[in-house]
Design a protein around this motif. Structure first.
Motif, short mmCIF file in Angstrom:
data_model
loop_
_atom_site.label_atom_id
_atom_site.label_comp_id
_atom_site.label_asym_id
_atom_site.label_seq_id
_atom_site.Cartn_x
_atom_site.Cartn_y
_atom_site.Cartn_z
N PRO A 97 10.72 2.23 -10.92
CA PRO A 97 9.75 1.76 -9.77
C PRO A 97 8.36 2.76 -9.98
O PRO A 97 8.51 3.87 -10.21
CB PRO A 97 10.60 2.07 -8.55
N SER A 98 7.44 1.96 -9.54
CA SER A 98 6.07 2.76 -9.66
C SER A 98 5.83 3.31 -8.37
O SER A 98 6.81 3.40 -7.58
CB SER A 98 4.87 1.53 -9.68
N ALA A 99 4.80 4.31 -8.35
CA ALA A 99 4.59 4.82 -7.18
C ALA A 99 4.60 4.05 -6.01
O ALA A 99 4.75 4.48 -4.76
CB ALA A 99 3.17 5.83 -7.27
N SER A 100 3.78 2.90 -6.03
CA SER A 100 3.40 2.25 -4.95
C SER A 100 4.73 1.58 -4.25
O SER A 100 5.16 1.12 -3.20
CB SER A 100 2.37 0.84 -5.32
N GLU A 101 5.70 1.21 -5.20
CA GLU A 101 7.09 0.65 -4.69
C GLU A 101 7.71 1.95 -3.87
O GLU A 101 8.76 1.47 -2.98
CB GLU A 101 7.92 0.07 -5.88
N ASP A 102 7.61 3.14 -4.16
CA ASP A 102 8.35 4.28 -3.50
C ASP A 102 7.41 4.41 -2.36
O ASP A 102 8.08 5.59 -1.61
CB ASP A 102 8.25 5.40 -4.57
N GLY A 103 6.41 3.96 -2.17
CA GLY A 103 5.68 4.30 -0.74
C GLY A 103 4.57 5.14 -1.03
O GLY A 103 4.18 5.72 0.02
N GLY A 104 4.49 5.79 -2.25
CA GLY A 104 3.45 6.66 -2.63
C GLY A 104 2.15 5.96 -2.70
O GLY A 104 1.89 4.66 -2.47
N ALA A 105 1.11 6.63 -3.21
CA ALA A 105 -0.37 6.09 -3.41
C ALA A 105 -0.12 5.34 -4.80
O ALA A 105 0.44 5.35 -5.59
CB ALA A 105 -0.99 7.43 -3.59
N PRO A 106 -1.26 4.15 -4.48
CA PRO A 106 -1.19 3.38 -5.93
C PRO A 106 -1.71 4.22 -6.96
O PRO A 106 -2.52 4.92 -7.08
CB PRO A 106 -1.93 2.25 -5.57
N THR A 107 -1.27 3.64 -8.30
CA THR A 107 -1.61 4.18 -9.52
C THR A 107 -2.30 3.22 -10.32
O THR A 107 -2.44 3.29 -11.44
CB THR A 107 -0.28 4.90 -10.32
N GLU A 108 -2.94 1.97 -9.82
CA GLU A 108 -3.59 0.91 -10.54
C GLU A 108 -4.71 0.51 -9.69
O GLU A 108 -4.53 0.75 -8.44
CB GLU A 108 -2.60 -0.17 -10.73
N ALA A 109 -5.77 -0.19 -10.01
CA ALA A 109 -6.78 -0.47 -9.37
C ALA A 109 -7.04 -2.23 -9.80
O ALA A 109 -6.56 -2.62 -10.93
CB ALA A 109 -7.91 0.24 -9.77
N GLY A 110 -7.59 -2.78 -8.82
CA GLY A 110 -7.81 -4.16 -9.12
C GLY A 110 -9.19 -4.28 -9.95
O GLY A 110 -9.90 -3.54 -9.99
N THR A 111 -9.35 -5.40 -10.44
CA THR A 111 -10.47 -5.75 -11.30
C THR A 111 -11.53 -6.77 -10.58
O THR A 111 -12.60 -7.04 -10.97
CB THR A 111 -10.05 -6.31 -12.54
N SER A 112 -11.28 -7.19 -9.39
CA SER A 112 -12.18 -8.11 -8.46
C SER A 112 -12.01 -7.74 -7.02
O SER A 112 -11.05 -7.09 -6.57
CB SER A 112 -12.16 -9.48 -8.91
#
Length: 267
Positions: free
Chosen positions: A29-44
């Motif tokens: 699971p990614s950090a966002s799924e675990d309730g942590g800070a996001p590790t990706e950014a949007g493009t728009s």
């Protein structure tokens, strides 16, 4: 019969051996799924990654990409957005810029902070900052004042040689706010915060059919302000009490001790 038993045993052995391999190959699971800070950014704007105030969001990207995040800001807050871009070991001079937009996608000006900076050739990183104006609970339609709702962060490079286009970079973004309080209170409030609609839900009944908007789930930790309460009420009440005490004290000082001594008792 013996051949069948041998084949069954071989298949069982292969299944036991393959079991752990299948479990190990499943994505973690990614950090966002675990309730942590996001590790990706949007493009728009539409795909902007939601972050909470106080979180440090990270993202890996390529030079030339547009990176978007969004965060909530309520009335009486003065948001501060900071970004750090870690550059590759070898690169030419390049200029990075951070922009902040409100819920109407209007670009908000920065009161102060290094919104645009140029990293020298070979620099390890570049740091950007933008301190917005205080968010108002209400504003005139023609004004460009920041209003409660979702705010968008856009990070990108605005000047670099073509040879450096596509080089890998790592970005860190953080949004914080200072609570200004009643000093920024106004006599008015929005009906709803300016947040993007994520879809719609249909509600049908016997006599009516309605379609309500599903708003973005991101909001301040304490919920959106009601709009009528601020610490200005406390200062107003305190000022009224002090004015009443001043009136009583002034009356006690000016009324004297009663009947003048030079007036005869029978007068």
């Amino acid at each position: 019969m013996r051949i069948t038993r041998v084949v069954s045993a071989a298949l069982l052995t292969l299944g036991l051996a393959a079991g752990p391999a299948v479990a190990d190959s499943s994505p973690s699971p990614s950090a966002s799924e675990d309730g942590g800070a996001p590790t990706e950014a949007g493009t728009s704007f539409r795909t902007a990654t939601e972050i909470e105030q106080g979180q440090t969001a990270t993202a890996g990207a390529s030079t030339g990409d547009y990176l978007y995040w969004s965060f909530p800001a309520d009335a009486g807050q003065r948001p501060t957005v900071k970004a750090t871009v870690k550059l590759p070991d070898t690169h030419a001079a390049e200029t990075w810029q951070i922009d902040v937009y409100d819920g109407l996608r209007r670009r908000q000006s920065c009161q102060y902070g290094a919104q645009t900076r140029t990293a020298a050739a070979g620099a390890a990183s570049v740091e950007l900052a933008c301190v917005l104006r205080t968010v108002r609970a209400w504003s005139e339609p023609w004004a460009d004042d920041p209003l409660p709702g979702t705010y968008y962060i856009r990070l990108t490079v605005v000047d670099l040689p073509t040879s450096d286009l596509g080089l890998p970079v790592d970005a860190e973004v953080r949004a914080d706010s200072e609570d200004i309080g009643g000093a920024a209170a106004v006599d008015g409030t929005l009906a709803h915060p300016l947040v993007p609609g994520a879809g719609a839900i249909s509600q049908s009944g016997e006599d009516q059919y309605t379609k309500d908007a599903l708003l973005a789930s991101l909001e301040p930790s304490g919920g959106w302000a009601s709009g009528w309460w601020s610490d200005r009420w406390v200062w107003t009440a305190l000022g009224g009490v002090l004015a009443a005490l001043a009136g009583v004290g002034g009356y006690a000082l000016t009324r004297g001790s009663g009947r003048p001594s030079r007036v005869p008792p029978g007068a």
